[in-house]
Design a protein around this motif. Structure first.
Motif, PDB file in Angstrom:
ATOM      1  N   ASN A  91       6.009   1.489   5.136  1.00 24.74           N
ATOM      2  CA  ASN A  91       4.804   1.342   5.959  1.00 24.74           C
ATOM      3  C   ASN A  91       5.110   1.587   7.432  1.00 24.74           C
ATOM      4  O   ASN A  91       4.336   2.253   8.125  1.00 24.74           O
ATOM      5  N   GLU A  92       6.226   1.040   7.906  1.00 27.51           N
ATOM      6  CA  GLU A  92       6.599   1.234   9.310  1.00 27.51           C
ATOM      7  C   GLU A  92       6.888   2.708   9.598  1.00 27.51           C
ATOM      8  O   GLU A  92       6.474   3.242  10.633  1.00 27.51           O
ATOM      9  N   ILE A  93       7.585   3.368   8.705  1.00 29.83           N
ATOM     10  CA  ILE A  93       7.900   4.789   8.884  1.00 29.83           C
ATOM     11  C   ILE A  93       6.622   5.620   8.895  1.00 29.83           C
ATOM     12  O   ILE A  93       6.464   6.523   9.721  1.00 29.83           O
ATOM     13  N   ASN A  94       5.687   5.306   8.014  1.00 32.84           N
ATOM     14  CA  ASN A  94       4.415   6.044   7.993  1.00 32.84           C
ATOM     15  C   ASN A  94       3.625   5.841   9.284  1.00 32.84           C
ATOM     16  O   ASN A  94       3.013   6.786   9.794  1.00 32.84           O
TER      17      ASN A  94
ATOM     18  N   LYS B 270       5.252   7.972  11.922  1.00 33.68           N
ATOM     19  CA  LYS B 270       4.918   9.382  11.720  1.00 33.68           C
ATOM     20  C   LYS B 270       3.519   9.685  12.234  1.00 33.68           C
ATOM     21  O   LYS B 270       3.277  10.736  12.841  1.00 33.68           O
ATOM     22  N   ASP B 271       2.578   8.763  11.992  1.00 32.77           N
ATOM     23  CA  ASP B 271       1.214   8.950  12.488  1.00 32.77           C
ATOM     24  C   ASP B 271       1.181   8.991  14.016  1.00 32.77           C
ATOM     25  O   ASP B 271       0.486   9.811  14.613  1.00 32.77           O
ATOM     26  N   LYS B 272       1.960   8.100  14.650  1.00 29.29           N
ATOM     27  CA  LYS B 272       2.016   8.083  16.113  1.00 29.29           C
ATOM     28  C   LYS B 272       2.638   9.365  16.645  1.00 29.29           C
ATOM     29  O   LYS B 272       2.172   9.931  17.641  1.00 29.29           O
ATOM     30  N   ILE B 273       3.688   9.839  15.983  1.00 28.59           N
ATOM     31  CA  ILE B 273       4.334  11.083  16.403  1.00 28.59           C
ATOM     32  C   ILE B 273       3.358  12.242  16.311  1.00 28.59           C
ATOM     33  O   ILE B 273       3.254  13.063  17.222  1.00 28.59           O
ATOM     34  N   ASN B 274       2.611  12.314  15.210  1.00 23.84           N
ATOM     35  CA  ASN B 274       1.620  13.388  15.050  1.00 23.84           C
ATOM     36  C   ASN B 274       0.546  13.317  16.134  1.00 23.84           C
ATOM     37  O   ASN B 274       0.121  14.347  16.665  1.00 23.84           O
TER      38      ASN B 274
END
Length: 92
Positions: free
Chosen positions: A43-46, A49-53
């Protein structure tokens, strides 16, 4: 220094064995869920990834705006060679 899994195991085996823990449904779910750490990290990694995008999208929009400003300024330079040098300085 212990890793997160070792800390989890200490909590699961020692602290979660207490009868008071069984009264709290959240702690009870953690105690009985073997994949708690995996789920948490996924969940943290996802989320990351959303923030990076999101930041990549913002950066692309900003680069596009900067490119338009540089092109607008370069338009006023009379010689093509100088105009291209000007663009290269800002866009690279």
């Amino acid at each position: 220094m212990p890793d997160e899994y070792e800390i989890y195991k200490v909590f699961k085996d020692d602290i979660f064995g207490d009868k008071i823990v069984h009264l709290n449904p959240y702690l009870y779910n953690i105690r009985n869920n073997e994949n708690f750490l995996e789920d948490y990290f996924v969940n943290e990694i996802n989320e990351l990834k959303d923030k990076i995008n999101c930041y990549e999208d913002r950066l692309d929009k900003l680069n596009c705006k900067i490119g338009k400003v540089v092109d607008s300024l370069a338009w006023w330079i009379p010689f093509k060679k100088l105009r291209n040098k000007f663009r290269d300085k800002f866009l690279k």
